[in-house]
Design a protein around this motif. Sequence first.
Motif, short mmCIF file in Angstrom:
data_model
loop_
_atom_site.label_atom_id
_atom_site.label_comp_id
_atom_site.label_asym_id
_atom_site.label_seq_id
_atom_site.Cartn_x
_atom_site.Cartn_y
_atom_site.Cartn_z
N ARG A 110 0.62 4.06 -2.92
CA ARG A 110 0.34 5.48 -2.61
C ARG A 110 1.44 6.37 -3.19
O ARG A 110 1.16 7.43 -3.76
CB ARG A 110 0.22 5.70 -1.11
CG ARG A 110 -1.15 5.41 -0.55
CD ARG A 110 -1.31 5.92 0.88
NE ARG A 110 -0.38 5.29 1.82
CZ ARG A 110 -0.59 4.14 2.43
NH1 ARG A 110 -1.70 3.46 2.21
NH2 ARG A 110 0.30 3.65 3.26
N ALA A 111 2.69 5.97 -3.04
CA ALA A 111 3.81 6.77 -3.55
C ALA A 111 3.71 6.92 -5.07
O ALA A 111 3.93 8.01 -5.60
CB ALA A 111 5.14 6.13 -3.16
N THR A 129 0.93 6.69 -6.84
CA THR A 129 -0.27 7.48 -7.12
C THR A 129 -0.02 8.97 -6.99
O THR A 129 -0.47 9.76 -7.82
CB THR A 129 -1.43 7.05 -6.19
OG1 THR A 129 -1.70 5.67 -6.40
CG2 THR A 129 -2.69 7.85 -6.44
N VAL A 130 0.73 9.37 -5.97
CA VAL A 130 0.99 10.81 -5.76
C VAL A 130 2.22 11.29 -6.52
O VAL A 130 2.58 12.46 -6.44
CB VAL A 130 1.10 11.16 -4.26
CG1 VAL A 130 -0.18 10.83 -3.53
CG2 VAL A 130 2.31 10.52 -3.61
N GLN A 149 0.82 -1.21 0.00
CA GLN A 149 0.00 0.00 0.00
C GLN A 149 0.85 1.27 0.00
O GLN A 149 0.52 2.25 -0.66
CB GLN A 149 -0.96 -0.01 1.19
CG GLN A 149 -2.01 -1.10 1.11
CD GLN A 149 -2.84 -1.02 -0.15
OE1 GLN A 149 -3.32 0.05 -0.52
NE2 GLN A 149 -2.98 -2.14 -0.85
N GLU A 150 1.94 1.25 0.72
CA GLU A 150 2.81 2.43 0.77
C GLU A 150 3.41 2.71 -0.61
O GLU A 150 3.47 3.85 -1.07
CB GLU A 150 3.92 2.21 1.81
CG GLU A 150 4.75 3.45 2.07
CD GLU A 150 5.77 3.25 3.17
OE1 GLU A 150 6.46 4.23 3.47
OE2 GLU A 150 5.90 2.13 3.72
#
Length: 93
Positions: free
Chosen positions: A61-62, A64-65, A57-58
Amino acid sequence: SPSSAASDVYKRQAEYRPARLKKLVNDGTILDYLTDLDRAVTEAVECQVEKMLAHDQEYLRAVTVGDLAKARGLENMDRLCAREPVYAAMVYV
């Protein structure tokens, strides 16, 4: 490095399959064998890393942003985590 990894694999296999490795050396095919083994191990590590990243997940997220530095760092960490079990499985199987 991949070549030192293959060398480490050779040393460990020499302890368990001396007759086969002696034949590879005597036949002059040891370099081909180590090259193929190194390629297979590298592919297996990358496959495992892909699976790990798909559920991280981390990392997701990285990505995605757009935090590519963090994503790359997490990729490298997963690669390090994947190496030991993959090397162990491929050396002794």
